[in-house]
Design an enzyme around this catalytic site. Structure first.
Site, mmCIF file in Angstrom:
data_model
loop_
_atom_site.group_PDB
_atom_site.id
_atom_site.type_symbol
_atom_site.label_atom_id
_atom_site.label_comp_id
_atom_site.label_asym_id
_atom_site.label_seq_id
_atom_site.Cartn_x
_atom_site.Cartn_y
_atom_site.Cartn_z
ATOM 1 N N CYS A 72 -6.958 -2.930 -1.092
ATOM 2 C CA CYS A 72 -6.719 -4.287 -0.617
ATOM 3 C C CYS A 72 -7.568 -4.605 0.607
ATOM 4 C CB CYS A 72 -5.227 -4.455 -0.305
ATOM 5 S SG CYS A 72 -4.824 -6.120 0.236
ATOM 6 N N CYS A 80 -5.828 -6.800 3.105
ATOM 7 C CA CYS A 80 -4.853 -6.135 3.977
ATOM 8 C C CYS A 80 -5.545 -5.305 5.053
ATOM 9 C CB CYS A 80 -3.978 -5.156 3.190
ATOM 10 S SG CYS A 80 -3.462 -5.696 1.596
ATOM 11 N N ASP A 81 -6.590 -4.591 4.658
ATOM 12 C CA ASP A 81 -7.093 -3.531 5.535
ATOM 13 C C ASP A 81 -8.503 -3.744 6.071
ATOM 14 O OD1 ASP A 81 -4.718 -2.056 5.204
ATOM 15 O OD2 ASP A 81 -5.405 -1.384 3.246
#
Ligand code: NAP
Length: 310
Positions: free
Chosen positions: A133, A136-137
């Site tokens: 992701c 997300c990261d």
């Protein structure tokens, strides 16, 4: 005997629960081991209609759950369905470990999970330099080199997104041609921060003394030449696997395991009374809003089915 059991709590599952609860069917929702589904692994969601300021993925899922419970949805946590059987009277038994549940209809909204390469140590590295992701990261990997694995739209989209943060993005693909749509491929390949690495398979994740990813071992599929690419994070974007294994032999699945809605345009399956919705039956759109819409369709189909039975 339940009217409807909904398996899964992503956007599709909660949307189905909201509709069925408002129709006074008192749905029971089984959450599995990832309550809230894939959106709980993302940060900000900017494209879900109704949230002009954006909304955090986990917050959106909690709001959906709250809305479903407000109208009488009941929830059982950590219940992993392992199989469904149809009884002689047309009802269903859902097996879940040592438990079993009886219901008149089933809505399957079990979603999908990111595919991984299956290399040693891969699972343990999630969160330590390995992720699926970028949203997300990505922001954790500023001014360092990273790699994206895959050649589809996801890989191109993630690679382009990551150029906001990373010093360099290696786009590692097993062939010499991207599968992605032309526009996404062109955008990625035109970005000076993205370096495609063609015909290349990842053979190993290499870690530093803290157990964080420091490089990938790679092999050229044409020449057999092996080398190393230094990266701080690997974003695996090689597709998804629908969570449908427990349905094999019960409803129709396509060659990739996605549950088949039939007739198309409905949430019905070949088993009357069993409905599928969301990412477990959609390998094309895979959006929060499409999953939610599909959950709505499944709930209305279930409601009509129940009405016809009475
Ligand atoms: P995908 O299209 O299935 O692409 C997966 C990629 O991973 C392919 O390039 C494939 O290589 C590679 N791959 C698969 N297994 C592999 C393995 N074991 N080792 C190495 N490489 C492997 O998946 P996706 O990119 O996630 O896209 C899924 C769907 O969502 C598509 O329909 C896509 O159009 C859509 N999508 C749309 C958008 C958008 O429009 N904004 C964004 C993301 C996704 P090969 O090419 O050699 O098979």
């Amino acid at each position: 005997m339940e009217n409807v059991i909904i398996i899964g709590t992503g956007c599709a599952g909660w949307a189905a629960a909201i509709y069925n609860a408002r129709a006074d069917l008192k749905p029971l929702v089984l959450t599995g081991d990832q309550p809230g589904g894939q959106l709980t692994t993302t940060t900000e969601v900017e494209n879900f209609p109704g949230f002009p300021e954006g909304v955090m993925g986990p917050d959106l899922m909690l709001k959906m759950q709250e809305q479903a419970q407000k109208f009488g949805t009941r929830v059982e946590y950590g219940v992993e369905a392992t199989g469904i059987t149809k009884e002689a009277d047309g009802t269903f038994t859902i097996a879940a470990g040592s438990k079993s549940y009886q219901t008149k209809t089933v809505i399957i909204a079990t979603g999908a999970r990111p595919r991984h390469l299956g290399l040693p140590g891969e699972k343990e590295l999630i969160g330590h330099g390995l992720t699926s992701c970028a949203t997300c990261d990505g922001a954790f990997y500023r001014d360092v080199p990273v790699a994206v694995l895959g050649g589809g739209d996801s890989a191109c989209e993630e690679a382009s997104f990551l150029t906001k943060f990373a010093s360099k993005v290696y786009l590692v693909h097993r062939r010499d041609e991207l599968r992605a749509s032309q526009i996404m491929a062109d955008r990625a390949l035109a970005n000076p921060k993205i370096e495609p690495v063609w015909d290349t398979a990842v053979t190993e994740y290499r870690t530093d003394d803290k157990g964080e990813v420091r490089a990938i071992g790679v092999k050229n599929n044409k020449t057999g030449e092996e080398s190393e690419i230094e990266v701080k994070c690997v974003f695996v974007a090689i597709g998804h696997i629908p969570n449908t294994k427990f349905l094999e032999g019960f409803i129709d699945l396509d060659e990739d395991g996605y549950a088949i809605q039939s007739p198309a345009g409905t949430a019905q399956t070949k088993v009357p009374g069993v409905f599928v919705c969301g990412d477990c039956s959609d390998h094309v759109y895979r959006q929060a809003i499409t999953a939610a819409g599909d959950g709505c369709r499944a709930s209305l189909d279930a409601e009509r089915y129940l009405a016809e039975q009475e």
